[in-house]
Design a protein around this motif. Structure first.
Motif, PDB file in Angstrom:
ATOM      1  N   ARG A  33       5.379   5.299  23.326  1.00 61.83           N
ATOM      2  CA  ARG A  33       5.708   3.796  22.836  1.00 61.83           C
ATOM      3  C   ARG A  33       5.219   3.470  21.558  1.00 61.83           C
ATOM      4  NH1 ARG A  33       1.771   5.053  26.287  1.00 61.83           N
ATOM      5  NH2 ARG A  33      -0.387   4.294  26.106  1.00 61.83           N
ATOM      6  N   GLY A  34       4.332   4.302  20.921  1.00 60.64           N
ATOM      7  CA  GLY A  34       3.858   3.914  19.646  1.00 60.64           C
ATOM      8  C   GLY A  34       4.694   4.297  18.569  1.00 60.64           C
ATOM      9  N   LEU A  35       5.924   5.094  18.855  1.00 58.00           N
ATOM     10  CA  LEU A  35       6.726   5.684  17.713  1.00 58.00           C
ATOM     11  C   LEU A  35       7.216   4.252  16.826  1.00 58.00           C
ATOM     12  CD1 LEU A  35       7.814   8.134  16.533  1.00 58.00           C
ATOM     13  CD2 LEU A  35       9.614   8.115  18.086  1.00 58.00           C
ATOM     14  N   PRO A  36       7.915   3.230  17.673  1.00 54.01           N
ATOM     15  CA  PRO A  36       8.618   2.452  16.660  1.00 54.01           C
ATOM     16  C   PRO A  36       7.610   1.483  15.964  1.00 54.01           C
ATOM     17  CG  PRO A  36       9.182   2.005  19.196  1.00 54.01           C
ATOM     18  CD  PRO A  36       8.081   3.222  19.072  1.00 54.01           C
ATOM     19  N   GLN A  37       6.420   1.026  16.305  1.00 52.14           N
ATOM     20  CA  GLN A  37       5.558   0.533  15.315  1.00 52.14           C
ATOM     21  C   GLN A  37       5.213   1.760  14.218  1.00 52.14           C
ATOM     22  OE1 GLN A  37       2.354  -1.464  17.192  1.00 52.14           O
ATOM     23  NE2 GLN A  37       1.023  -1.449  15.432  1.00 52.14           N
ATOM     24  N   GLY A  38       4.912   2.754  14.761  1.00 53.84           N
ATOM     25  CA  GLY A  38       4.483   3.904  13.639  1.00 53.84           C
ATOM     26  C   GLY A  38       5.554   3.993  12.599  1.00 53.84           C
ATOM     27  N   VAL A  39       6.766   4.181  12.893  1.00 56.55           N
ATOM     28  CA  VAL A  39       7.733   4.391  12.066  1.00 56.55           C
ATOM     29  C   VAL A  39       7.957   3.228  11.041  1.00 56.55           C
ATOM     30  CG1 VAL A  39      10.285   4.716  11.613  1.00 56.55           C
ATOM     31  CG2 VAL A  39       8.947   6.157  13.470  1.00 56.55           C
ATOM     32  N   ALA A  40       7.999   2.248  11.860  1.00 62.24           N
ATOM     33  CA  ALA A  40       8.057   0.795  10.651  1.00 62.24           C
ATOM     34  C   ALA A  40       6.932   0.758   9.777  1.00 62.24           C
ATOM     35  CB  ALA A  40       7.982  -0.479  11.642  1.00 62.24           C
ATOM     36  N   ALA A  41       5.629   1.164  10.155  1.00 60.01           N
ATOM     37  CA  ALA A  41       4.721   1.106   9.267  1.00 60.01           C
ATOM     38  C   ALA A  41       4.901   2.291   8.261  1.00 60.01           C
ATOM     39  CB  ALA A  41       3.226   1.346   9.778  1.00 60.01           C
ATOM     40  N   PHE A  42       5.257   3.433   8.375  1.00 64.46           N
ATOM     41  CA  PHE A  42       5.615   4.856   7.627  1.00 64.46           C
ATOM     42  C   PHE A  42       6.412   4.385   6.532  1.00 64.46           C
ATOM     43  CE2 PHE A  42       7.230   8.830   6.232  1.00 64.46           C
ATOM     44  CZ  PHE A  42       5.898   9.723   6.167  1.00 64.46           C
ATOM     45  N   TYR A  43       7.733   3.739   7.110  1.00 61.42           N
ATOM     46  CA  TYR A  43       8.982   3.472   5.944  1.00 61.42           C
ATOM     47  C   TYR A  43       8.681   2.057   5.323  1.00 61.42           C
ATOM     48  CZ  TYR A  43      11.107   7.823   7.364  1.00 61.42           C
ATOM     49  OH  TYR A  43      11.253   9.158   7.782  1.00 61.42           O
ATOM     50  N   SER A  44       7.547   1.158   5.773  1.00 64.59           N
ATOM     51  CA  SER A  44       7.332  -0.209   5.309  1.00 64.59           C
ATOM     52  C   SER A  44       8.654  -0.759   5.655  1.00 64.59           C
ATOM     53  CB  SER A  44       7.011  -0.251   3.980  1.00 64.59           C
ATOM     54  OG  SER A  44       5.879   0.742   3.730  1.00 64.59           O
ATOM     55  N   SER A  45       9.408  -0.847   6.784  1.00 63.31           N
ATOM     56  CA  SER A  45      10.388  -1.382   7.316  1.00 63.31           C
ATOM     57  C   SER A  45      10.388  -2.099   8.367  1.00 63.31           C
ATOM     58  CB  SER A  45      11.557  -0.250   7.434  1.00 63.31           C
ATOM     59  OG  SER A  45      11.238   0.639   8.434  1.00 63.31           O
ATOM     60  N   ASP A  46      11.383  -2.909   8.989  1.00 61.20           N
ATOM     61  CA  ASP A  46      11.328  -3.657  10.130  1.00 61.20           C
ATOM     62  C   ASP A  46      11.252  -2.594  11.387  1.00 61.20           C
ATOM     63  OD1 ASP A  46      13.892  -2.682  10.858  1.00 61.20           O
ATOM     64  OD2 ASP A  46      14.656  -4.603   9.603  1.00 61.20           O
ATOM     65  N   ILE A  47      11.194  -3.097  12.528  1.00 61.38           N
ATOM     66  CA  ILE A  47      11.231  -2.272  13.704  1.00 61.38           C
ATOM     67  C   ILE A  47      12.144  -1.424  14.195  1.00 61.38           C
ATOM     68  CG2 ILE A  47      11.843  -4.029  15.626  1.00 61.38           C
ATOM     69  CD1 ILE A  47       8.700  -1.816  15.522  1.00 61.38           C
ATOM     70  N   TRP A  48      13.444  -1.989  13.686  1.00 57.20           N
ATOM     71  CA  TRP A  48      14.697  -1.223  14.023  1.00 57.20           C
ATOM     72  C   TRP A  48      14.754   0.252  13.927  1.00 57.20           C
ATOM     73  CZ3 TRP A  48      16.825  -3.964  17.811  1.00 57.20           C
ATOM     74  CH2 TRP A  48      16.498  -5.136  17.796  1.00 57.20           C
ATOM     75  N   PRO A  49      14.766   0.563  12.765  1.00 55.82           N
ATOM     76  CA  PRO A  49      14.708   2.176  12.709  1.00 55.82           C
ATOM     77  C   PRO A  49      13.798   2.966  13.321  1.00 55.82           C
ATOM     78  CG  PRO A  49      14.408   1.046  10.455  1.00 55.82           C
ATOM     79  CD  PRO A  49      14.218   0.027  11.442  1.00 55.82           C
ATOM     80  N   GLY A  50      12.717   2.438  13.695  1.00 54.77           N
ATOM     81  CA  GLY A  50      11.827   2.931  14.487  1.00 54.77           C
ATOM     82  C   GLY A  50      12.182   2.905  16.015  1.00 54.77           C
ATOM     83  N   LEU A  51      12.805   1.798  16.496  1.00 51.65           N
ATOM     84  CA  LEU A  51      13.329   1.857  17.760  1.00 51.65           C
ATOM     85  C   LEU A  51      14.628   2.812  18.068  1.00 51.65           C
ATOM     86  CD1 LEU A  51      13.534  -1.948  18.470  1.00 51.65           C
ATOM     87  CD2 LEU A  51      12.272  -0.428  19.517  1.00 51.65           C
ATOM     88  N   LEU A  52      15.359   3.191  16.934  1.00 51.71           N
ATOM     89  CA  LEU A  52      16.388   4.156  17.119  1.00 51.71           C
ATOM     90  C   LEU A  52      16.133   5.370  17.238  1.00 51.71           C
ATOM     91  CD1 LEU A  52      19.456   4.614  16.532  1.00 51.71           C
ATOM     92  CD2 LEU A  52      19.174   4.439  14.235  1.00 51.71           C
ATOM     93  N   LEU A  53      14.936   5.727  16.253  1.00 52.06           N
ATOM     94  CA  LEU A  53      14.345   6.984  16.103  1.00 52.06           C
ATOM     95  C   LEU A  53      13.741   7.250  17.879  1.00 52.06           C
ATOM     96  CD1 LEU A  53      13.584   9.650  15.211  1.00 52.06           C
ATOM     97  CD2 LEU A  53      11.516   8.462  14.161  1.00 52.06           C
TER      98      LEU A  53
END
Length: 387
Positions: free
Chosen positions: A62-82
């Motif tokens: 469950r931590g992946l979407p938020q972590g990806v958003a922080a890594f890429y400095s983007s919104d939550i959607w790329p993280g949700l997709l991954l």
């Protein structure tokens, strides 16, 4: 009609709870993950088994979407997709191998567990229930892994309540006498709190900060000081000369994370530095898929991304001992540590750079997994993380 939907709904909610609690970041809660094979096996249809698998995996990661958003400095959607894409392999394997045949079901579950432990599916084989072997059978080594495999098979049979009671007994006994893995003698792992700047700020000031940190650890008697992943930034001859010069009158050896660049990409490595010089100690076998490991670049003739040395250098020699290094993502999957244990190392080195996981349980889960494997094989453990 309501009853037709009630049972699947309860199974799905239970699988989510098992994923959340089992992978909460507390090592003694790992055996909760063993509820997943039970829920999978009592699913009445393949579609329900797929939903149960999805609920467990998505909750555990469950931590992946938020972590990806922080890594890429983007919104939550790329993280949700991954997050959703990463779950496909886990769900597909468990859905395809599910069966109504009670006789073959335990063998199929064990097959699914094996598939999710080794490449290619094992590349995203997070939250593997077999990790709980380190809690239930601490110190049993390969025998413990064998008993855990048998337990997983038993949980997928109609006699699962009896198997669950037996495993719970091992769990309670282990919790009552639990102690964390010991540090290797003369070793010190240094945790840092430098955030995203670690590995990106490669200036002289940052190197001097690292040097001061190492001197502080060495002054307490440590002969080997471990710094987190990416601690040195890019590994260059200049950086090597600086560190060797600093250590020329010291007895300490520094083990630190760095990146080794070439024209085609880079290796995520651990380097060993002492007064005699520096050397590449370890090349990461499995970098983070997507953000680091990007094999599709070579398909289009492009360069970049970290290389994956899937089965290379499972153990490394350091002084008179042999260590099993695990860098970051390798702590979340199964085959790197088991491959290393086949060579019977003297200790485990677990490093990571988890600044992007702030507000999630990812680093805690990494520490938990490394601790569980160290306990299973009775190996000393040294950990160094940046957050």
């Amino acid at each position: 009609m309501c009853r037709d939907y009630l049972r699947p709904a309860l199974l799905i909610f239970a699988s989510i709870a098992v994923g959340v609690v089992g992978w909460s970041g507390s090592v003694l809660f790992l055996p909760v993950a063993l509820g997943f094979p039970v829920l999978w096996s009592i699913s009445q249809t393949r579609s329900v088994a797929a939903l149960v698998s999805s609920g467990y995996f998505l909750a555990a990661s469950r931590g992946l979407p938020q972590g990806v958003a922080a890594f890429y400095s983007s919104d939550i959607w790329p993280g949700l997709l991954l997050w959703l894409c990463a779950s496909l392999s886990f769900v597909t394997v468990h859905a395809v191998l599910w069966t109504m045949n009670a006789r073959t079901r335990p063998f199929r579950y064990v097959l699914a567990a094996i598939i999710m432990a080794i490449p290619p599916f094992g590349i995203t084989g997070w939250a593997h229930p077999v990790t709980a072997a380190g809690v239930l059978f601490a110190g049993w080594g390969w025998w413990g892994l064998g008993f855990m495999t048998g337990g997983l098979a038993g949980l997928a049979t109609r006699t699962w309540p009896a198997v669950a009671i037996a495993l719970t007994g091992f769990w309670l006994w282990s919790a009552a006498i639990w102690t964390d893995p010991k540090l290797p003698e003369g070793w010190r792992g240094v945790d840092l709190q430098m955030g995203a700047s670690l590995g990106r700020d490669a200036g002289l000031h940052r190197q001097r900060d690292m040097i001061a940190t190492v001197r502080g650890a060495a002054s307490d008697g440590a002969r080997y000081v471990v710094l987190p992943e990416s601690a040195l930034g890019f590994w260059t001859p200049t950086v090597e000369r600086l560190w060797v010069g600093v250590l020329h009158n010291a007895d300490a050896t520094v083990i630190a994370g760095a990146a080794l660049l070439d024209a085609w990409g880079y290796d995520n490595v651990l380097v060993a530095i002492d007064r005699k010089g520096g050397r590449i100690l370890y090349r990461e076998r499995m970098p983070v898929p997507g953000s680091m490991w990007q094999p599709w670049r070579s398909w289009f003739g492009e360069s970049g991304g970290a290389r994956a040395d899937f089965f290379a250098n499972p153990v490394v020699s350091i002084g008179a001992g042999r260590g099993a290094p695990l860098i970051c993502y390798e702590q979340l999957i199964v085959w790197p540590v088991l491959q290393s244990m086949l060579h019977d190392p003297d200790f485990i080195i677990a490093v990571g750079n988890g600044w992007w996981t702030d507000g999630t349980s990812i680093v805690a889960i990494q520490r938990t997994a490394a601790t569980a494997w160290a306990k299973l094989f009775a190996k000393p453990l040294v950990i160094a993380f940046n957050t």
